[in-house]
Design an enzyme around this catalytic site. Structure first.
Site, PDB file in Angstrom:
ATOM      1  N   ASN A   9       0.832  -1.204   0.000  1.00  0.00           N
ATOM      2  CA  ASN A   9       0.000   0.000   0.000  1.00  0.00           C
ATOM      3  C   ASN A   9       0.868   1.256   0.000  1.00  0.00           C
ATOM      4  O   ASN A   9       0.393   2.346   0.266  1.00  0.00           O
ATOM      5  CB  ASN A   9      -0.935   0.021   1.215  1.00  0.00           C
ATOM      6  CG  ASN A   9      -0.172   0.027   2.529  1.00  0.00           C
ATOM      7  OD1 ASN A   9       1.056   0.005   2.550  1.00  0.00           O
ATOM      8  ND2 ASN A   9      -0.890   0.057   3.632  1.00  0.00           N
ATOM      9  N   ASN A  10       2.140   1.088  -0.298  1.00  0.00           N
ATOM     10  CA  ASN A  10       3.104   2.181  -0.189  1.00  0.00           C
ATOM     11  C   ASN A  10       3.518   2.646  -1.588  1.00  0.00           C
ATOM     12  O   ASN A  10       4.249   1.958  -2.294  1.00  0.00           O
ATOM     13  CB  ASN A  10       4.316   1.696   0.607  1.00  0.00           C
ATOM     14  CG  ASN A  10       5.271   2.809   0.962  1.00  0.00           C
ATOM     15  OD1 ASN A  10       5.598   3.633   0.131  1.00  0.00           O
ATOM     16  ND2 ASN A  10       5.738   2.807   2.205  1.00  0.00           N
ATOM     17  N   ARG A  11       3.066   3.839  -1.967  1.00  0.00           N
ATOM     18  CA  ARG A  11       3.354   4.321  -3.314  1.00  0.00           C
ATOM     19  C   ARG A  11       4.839   4.589  -3.523  1.00  0.00           C
ATOM     20  O   ARG A  11       5.347   4.493  -4.643  1.00  0.00           O
ATOM     21  CB  ARG A  11       2.550   5.599  -3.603  1.00  0.00           C
ATOM     22  CG  ARG A  11       2.902   6.792  -2.747  1.00  0.00           C
ATOM     23  CD  ARG A  11       2.023   7.989  -3.068  1.00  0.00           C
ATOM     24  NE  ARG A  11       2.324   9.133  -2.238  1.00  0.00           N
ATOM     25  CZ  ARG A  11       3.295  10.009  -2.523  1.00  0.00           C
ATOM     26  NH1 ARG A  11       4.016   9.855  -3.614  1.00  0.00           N
ATOM     27  NH2 ARG A  11       3.527  11.019  -1.725  1.00  0.00           N
ATOM     28  N   ASP A  69       8.373  -6.727   3.396  1.00  0.00           N
ATOM     29  CA  ASP A  69       8.317  -5.977   4.642  1.00  0.00           C
ATOM     30  C   ASP A  69       9.712  -5.437   4.893  1.00  0.00           C
ATOM     31  O   ASP A  69      10.714  -6.132   4.664  1.00  0.00           O
ATOM     32  CB  ASP A  69       7.844  -6.838   5.807  1.00  0.00           C
ATOM     33  CG  ASP A  69       7.401  -5.991   6.997  1.00  0.00           C
ATOM     34  OD1 ASP A  69       6.911  -4.860   6.771  1.00  0.00           O
ATOM     35  OD2 ASP A  69       7.532  -6.446   8.145  1.00  0.00           O
ATOM     36  N   SER A  70       9.766  -4.199   5.336  1.00  0.00           N
ATOM     37  CA  SER A  70      11.037  -3.508   5.491  1.00  0.00           C
ATOM     38  C   SER A  70      11.029  -2.706   6.775  1.00  0.00           C
ATOM     39  O   SER A  70       9.967  -2.365   7.310  1.00  0.00           O
ATOM     40  CB  SER A  70      11.280  -2.546   4.309  1.00  0.00           C
ATOM     41  OG  SER A  70      11.162  -3.199   3.081  1.00  0.00           O
ATOM     42  N   PHE A 149      11.530   8.683   1.705  1.00  0.00           N
ATOM     43  CA  PHE A 149      10.399   8.584   2.626  1.00  0.00           C
ATOM     44  C   PHE A 149      10.849   7.849   3.875  1.00  0.00           C
ATOM     45  O   PHE A 149      11.983   7.371   3.971  1.00  0.00           O
ATOM     46  CB  PHE A 149       9.223   7.863   1.970  1.00  0.00           C
ATOM     47  CG  PHE A 149       9.476   6.414   1.636  1.00  0.00           C
ATOM     48  CD1 PHE A 149       8.985   5.409   2.447  1.00  0.00           C
ATOM     49  CD2 PHE A 149      10.196   6.060   0.508  1.00  0.00           C
ATOM     50  CE1 PHE A 149       9.206   4.066   2.150  1.00  0.00           C
ATOM     51  CE2 PHE A 149      10.428   4.721   0.197  1.00  0.00           C
ATOM     52  CZ  PHE A 149       9.931   3.727   1.021  1.00  0.00           C
ATOM     53  N   TYR A 151      12.431   6.797   7.119  1.00  0.00           N
ATOM     54  CA  TYR A 151      13.605   7.229   7.885  1.00  0.00           C
ATOM     55  C   TYR A 151      14.751   7.704   6.991  1.00  0.00           C
ATOM     56  O   TYR A 151      15.856   7.941   7.486  1.00  0.00           O
ATOM     57  CB  TYR A 151      14.084   6.079   8.780  1.00  0.00           C
ATOM     58  CG  TYR A 151      13.073   5.655   9.804  1.00  0.00           C
ATOM     59  CD1 TYR A 151      12.950   6.322  11.021  1.00  0.00           C
ATOM     60  CD2 TYR A 151      12.208   4.591   9.550  1.00  0.00           C
ATOM     61  CE1 TYR A 151      12.003   5.939  11.958  1.00  0.00           C
ATOM     62  CE2 TYR A 151      11.257   4.195  10.482  1.00  0.00           C
ATOM     63  CZ  TYR A 151      11.159   4.873  11.684  1.00  0.00           C
ATOM     64  OH  TYR A 151      10.212   4.493  12.607  1.00  0.00           O
ATOM     65  N   HIS A 177      18.506  -1.268   0.537  1.00  0.00           N
ATOM     66  CA  HIS A 177      18.077  -2.595   0.964  1.00  0.00           C
ATOM     67  C   HIS A 177      17.015  -3.160   0.034  1.00  0.00           C
ATOM     68  O   HIS A 177      17.059  -4.327  -0.348  1.00  0.00           O
ATOM     69  CB  HIS A 177      17.543  -2.526   2.393  1.00  0.00           C
ATOM     70  CG  HIS A 177      16.540  -1.433   2.613  1.00  0.00           C
ATOM     71  ND1 HIS A 177      16.812  -0.102   2.369  1.00  0.00           N
ATOM     72  CD2 HIS A 177      15.249  -1.463   3.045  1.00  0.00           C
ATOM     73  CE1 HIS A 177      15.755   0.629   2.646  1.00  0.00           C
ATOM     74  NE2 HIS A 177      14.786  -0.170   3.050  1.00  0.00           N
TER      75      HIS A 177
END
Length: 206
Positions: A9-11, A69-70, A149, A151, A177
């Site tokens: 869900n992360n553009r 997942d990050s 975006f 951190y 990463h």
């Protein structure tokens, strides 16, 4: 033409993956498969959360797919924020609050070593494969840069004197990463899918 779903869900992630793939496959949206599900990230590790996303799509739609997942792990904070990176300050996706909390927790701390980690879970024709990317660095004492975006404005990768947020997308995508994990995914697809000539569906709300 085969289909591949990216469950996110992360553009910003979508943009980074699209830039890394560089047109080797077509990126489509959630509307194409009619997914309106909310997938709860209830795992206790990056690997578990990535797997929850990809397995949800495979189980429901029987489409090959991948989820990731990050997060950021800081040595002096015993690996925090870790899997809670997106909601470290309490509200999901409040990047400023998350950065402010990290800086406050590290106030006066000299050991500022940290690492970003991404784990990708790929469900390919019903079988699961994992790809991981890690980049080490340090946490700045203040926010620096306006790009990226999460951190990015406080994370300075080893070997550089600027943060991720001070880099162009091309510069970040050469070392991040997520880029490392995606490169491993691309190698797998090239070796097992007859090249990257297939359609990728990107989930924008799951």
């Amino acid at each position: 033409m085969q289909q591949l779903v990216f469950a996110t869900n992360n553009r910003h992630k979508l943009q980074e993956v699209a830039a890394k793939i560089k047109g080797q496959l077509t990126l489509l949206t959630l509307e194409d498969i009619g997914c309106t599900d909310e997938i709860a990230e209830t795992g206790l590790t990056f690997k578990a959360n990535a797997s929850i996303k990809s397995r949800h799509i495979w189980d429901r739609y029987k489409l090959s797919c991948f989820g990731d997942d990050s997060g950021l792990g800081i040595d002096a904070l015993n690996g925090e924020p870790g899997i809670y990176s997106a909601r470290y300050a309490g509200t999901h996706g409040n990047h400023k609050a998350n950065n402010d909390k990290v800086l406050a927790n590290l106030l006066g701390v000299t050991n500022r070593k940290a690492q970003f980690r991404t784990v990708i879970s790929l469900m390919w024709q019903g079988e699961e494969h994992f790809f991981e990317g890690v980049v080490a660095g340090t946490i700045r004492t203040e926010v620096c840069g306006t790009d990226g975006f999460g951190y990015d404005p406080i994370f300075q990768p080893d070997g550089y004197d600027i943060t991720f947020a001070e880099m162009s997308m091309e510069e970040k995508n050469a070392i991040s990463h997520r880029a490392i994990a995606v490169e491993k995914l691309i190698v797998f697809l090239n070796e097992n899918a007859g090249g990257l000539n297939f359609t990728a569906k990107i989930l924008t709300s799951c």
